[in-house]
Scaffold this motif. Structure first.
Motif, PDB file in Angstrom:
ATOM      1  N   LEU A   1       0.830  -1.202   0.000  1.00  0.00           N
ATOM      2  CA  LEU A   1       0.000   0.000   0.000  1.00  0.00           C
ATOM      3  C   LEU A   1       0.864   1.250   0.000  1.00  0.00           C
ATOM      4  CD1 LEU A   1      -2.876   1.125   0.172  1.00  0.00           C
ATOM      5  CD2 LEU A   1      -2.722   0.956   2.668  1.00  0.00           C
ATOM      6  N   VAL A   2       1.973   1.205   0.738  1.00  0.00           N
ATOM      7  CA  VAL A   2       2.900   2.343   0.779  1.00  0.00           C
ATOM      8  C   VAL A   2       3.468   2.623  -0.599  1.00  0.00           C
ATOM      9  CG1 VAL A   2       5.169   3.092   1.632  1.00  0.00           C
ATOM     10  CG2 VAL A   2       3.501   2.104   3.216  1.00  0.00           C
ATOM     11  N   ARG A   3       3.864   1.573  -1.326  1.00  0.00           N
ATOM     12  CA  ARG A   3       4.437   1.772  -2.666  1.00  0.00           C
ATOM     13  C   ARG A   3       3.426   2.422  -3.605  1.00  0.00           C
ATOM     14  NH1 ARG A   3       6.851  -3.271  -1.481  1.00  0.00           N
ATOM     15  NH2 ARG A   3       5.119  -4.374  -2.480  1.00  0.00           N
ATOM     16  N   GLY A   4       2.193   1.933  -3.564  1.00  0.00           N
ATOM     17  CA  GLY A   4       1.175   2.514  -4.425  1.00  0.00           C
ATOM     18  C   GLY A   4       0.886   3.957  -4.073  1.00  0.00           C
ATOM     19  N   ALA A   5       0.821   4.261  -2.782  1.00  0.00           N
ATOM     20  CA  ALA A   5       0.536   5.633  -2.348  1.00  0.00           C
ATOM     21  C   ALA A   5       1.709   6.552  -2.651  1.00  0.00           C
ATOM     22  CB  ALA A   5       0.224   5.644  -0.854  1.00  0.00           C
ATOM     23  N   ARG A   6       2.917   6.033  -2.542  1.00  0.00           N
ATOM     24  CA  ARG A   6       4.105   6.852  -2.812  1.00  0.00           C
ATOM     25  C   ARG A   6       4.077   7.394  -4.241  1.00  0.00           C
ATOM     26  NH1 ARG A   6       7.181   8.406   1.062  1.00  0.00           N
ATOM     27  NH2 ARG A   6       7.648   6.304   1.802  1.00  0.00           N
ATOM     28  N   ALA A   7       3.649   6.559  -5.179  1.00  0.00           N
ATOM     29  CA  ALA A   7       3.621   6.987  -6.576  1.00  0.00           C
ATOM     30  C   ALA A   7       2.469   7.942  -6.858  1.00  0.00           C
ATOM     31  CB  ALA A   7       3.515   5.768  -7.486  1.00  0.00           C
ATOM     32  N   ALA A   8       1.378   7.787  -6.121  1.00  0.00           N
ATOM     33  CA  ALA A   8       0.173   8.573  -6.434  1.00  0.00           C
ATOM     34  C   ALA A   8       0.088   9.898  -5.686  1.00  0.00           C
ATOM     35  CB  ALA A   8      -1.071   7.738  -6.131  1.00  0.00           C
ATOM     36  N   MET A   9       0.663   9.959  -4.481  1.00  0.00           N
ATOM     37  CA  MET A   9       0.473  11.140  -3.641  1.00  0.00           C
ATOM     38  C   MET A   9       1.411  12.278  -4.039  1.00  0.00           C
ATOM     39  SD  MET A   9      -1.948  10.511  -1.493  1.00  0.00           S
ATOM     40  CE  MET A   9      -1.698  11.687  -0.160  1.00  0.00           C
ATOM     41  N   PRO A  10       0.925  13.510  -4.001  1.00  0.00           N
ATOM     42  CA  PRO A  10       1.807  14.656  -4.236  1.00  0.00           C
ATOM     43  C   PRO A  10       2.740  14.854  -3.047  1.00  0.00           C
ATOM     44  CG  PRO A  10      -0.356  15.401  -3.545  1.00  0.00           C
ATOM     45  CD  PRO A  10      -0.460  13.916  -3.731  1.00  0.00           C
TER      46      PRO A  10
ATOM     47  N   GLY B   1       1.444  15.135   0.497  1.00  0.00           N
ATOM     48  CA  GLY B   1       0.884  13.978   1.177  1.00  0.00           C
ATOM     49  C   GLY B   1       1.894  12.910   1.524  1.00  0.00           C
ATOM     50  N   GLN B   2       3.170  13.141   1.199  1.00  0.00           N
ATOM     51  CA  GLN B   2       4.183  12.110   1.432  1.00  0.00           C
ATOM     52  C   GLN B   2       4.422  11.833   2.907  1.00  0.00           C
ATOM     53  OE1 GLN B   2       5.613  10.069  -0.780  1.00  0.00           O
ATOM     54  NE2 GLN B   2       4.409  10.997  -2.422  1.00  0.00           N
ATOM     55  N   ALA B   3       4.145  12.813   3.774  1.00  0.00           N
ATOM     56  CA  ALA B   3       4.359  12.599   5.207  1.00  0.00           C
ATOM     57  C   ALA B   3       3.457  11.485   5.726  1.00  0.00           C
ATOM     58  CB  ALA B   3       4.099  13.896   5.975  1.00  0.00           C
ATOM     59  N   ARG B   4       2.223  11.447   5.236  1.00  0.00           N
ATOM     60  CA  ARG B   4       1.313  10.383   5.671  1.00  0.00           C
ATOM     61  C   ARG B   4       1.773   9.023   5.146  1.00  0.00           C
ATOM     62  NH1 ARG B   4      -4.842  12.899   5.424  1.00  0.00           N
ATOM     63  NH2 ARG B   4      -4.464  14.614   6.878  1.00  0.00           N
ATOM     64  N   VAL B   5       2.348   9.026   3.959  1.00  0.00           N
ATOM     65  CA  VAL B   5       2.894   7.778   3.425  1.00  0.00           C
ATOM     66  C   VAL B   5       4.067   7.315   4.288  1.00  0.00           C
ATOM     67  CG1 VAL B   5       3.873   6.649   1.401  1.00  0.00           C
ATOM     68  CG2 VAL B   5       2.179   8.464   1.102  1.00  0.00           C
ATOM     69  N   ASP B   6       4.923   8.256   4.699  1.00  0.00           N
ATOM     70  CA  ASP B   6       6.061   7.915   5.567  1.00  0.00           C
ATOM     71  C   ASP B   6       5.577   7.337   6.894  1.00  0.00           C
ATOM     72  OD1 ASP B   6       7.803   8.837   3.648  1.00  0.00           O
ATOM     73  OD2 ASP B   6       8.029  10.825   4.534  1.00  0.00           O
ATOM     74  N   GLN B   7       4.523   7.931   7.437  1.00  0.00           N
ATOM     75  CA  GLN B   7       3.991   7.438   8.705  1.00  0.00           C
ATOM     76  C   GLN B   7       3.469   6.013   8.570  1.00  0.00           C
ATOM     77  OE1 GLN B   7       1.036  10.353   9.724  1.00  0.00           O
ATOM     78  NE2 GLN B   7       2.493  11.652  10.846  1.00  0.00           N
TER      79      GLN B   7
END
Length: 317
Positions: A228-237, A240-246
């Protein structure tokens, strides 16, 4: 065995047969099932047996039996190239990490390019067609799991989806060959995966208990979270990357909590550290889902992320 199978079909009773290797068990259940006109599924535990049925036994019987019949092989969605995923990889290769930091693609990028070229010519999209074994990361760049797929009606490539085409062929066939895990998924979905059938044959039934325990249970681990992190990393601006890091940090915390419990059964309530990791993970997945919902409309990527996140939250509960 053939007579016993025929009698079981006529009387609609279960049958268990045990026999040694090489004694013709597959013909023993295929011949009576075909001659009695049954529409049936054969679920196998190994790819070798699946290939034997599809490429040797069924073609042989089609040539020699007086009753005409059709057959098809059906696999899980992740075994087929996804045209939408391939289109995303083609249009934004850097977002998938295919360039590996240089002007020329590295080994992973080269494999993905080979897969994309193959995707332009393949009629089935079946991974088994490939003349090389791609890295897991390369195949993931051009395929989706059932949890990630938004469904054909919501996908720009739904009308030419290769996985849906395989399902259509299976729906029209008299005999459908699958692996036992896919039949488990069929049961877990309430009968939504496979076409209607009169009977099912579980070849190599000694594997059935373990496979069904996996299919009808659920599995939650750091790997699903990192996917899920990989998919969000590519999609999020960038905002929003801080939430992906969390969320990535939560995956690491879950891994640490599980490492301390390897080999142990976990009756409820969960150990304190593990429960805390799960609670935090649920909160952070929820926060990511809210952020994903604010993204500009990109139905495939957005829907896929939300669906994967939703399934993960349900399983955590």
């Amino acid at each position: 065995m053939a007579l016993a199978v025929a009698n079981a079909i006529r009387t609609k009773r279960h049958l268990i047969v045990q026999a040694g290797t090489g004694t013709g068990k597959s013909l023993g259940y295929l011949v009576p099932s075909i001659l009695l006109g049954a529409t049936f599924v054969v679920a196998t535990a190994t790819k070798a047996l699946q290939d034997q049925l599809a490429h040797r036994d069924l073609p042989f019987l089609a040539e020699h039996l007086p009753a005409p019949f059709t057959w098809a092989v059906l696999k899980g969605r992740s075994n087929y190239l996804c045209r939408q995923r391939a289109a995303e990889a083609t249009s934004a290769p850097e977002e998938l990490g295919l360039e590996e930091g240089g002007d020329r693609p590295g080994p992973l990028g080269r494999q993905v390019r080979r897969l994309l070229e193959w995707g332009e010519t393949t009629a089935s999209g079946d991974r088994a067609e490939l003349d090389f074994e791609p890295r897991p990361a390369a195949w993931q760049a051009v395929s989706v799991t059932a949890q990630e797929c938004p469904g054909a009606p919501r996908c720009p490539h739904g009308e030419d989806c290769l996985a849906e085409a395989a399902r259509s062929r299976a729906a029209a066939a008299d005999v459908v060959v699958v692996n036992t895990h896919l039949y488990g998924a069929h049961l877990a979905s309430g009968g939504m995966v496979l076409p209607d059938h009169d009977l099912v044959v579980f070849d190599e039934a000694h594997e059935l208990e373990d496979v069904m325990a996996d299919s009808l249970g659920l599995e939650v681990g750091p790997g699903r979270v990192l996917g899920l992190v990989r998919g969000a990393r590519a999609a999020m601006p960038a905002s929003g990357q801080a939430r992906v890091d969390q969320l990535g940090e939560s995956a690491e915390r879950l891994q640490r909590a599980l490492d301390a419990l390897v080999g142990r059964r976990l009756p409820p309530p969960l150990p304190e550290d593990l429960q805390a990791a799960v609670d935090t993970l649920q909160v952070r997945i929820g926060a990511l889902m809210e952020a994903v919902r604010t993204l500009p409309e990109d139905p495939p990527a957005k829907a896929r992320l939300l669906q994967a996140a939703s399934h993960l939250v349900e399983d955590l509960q």
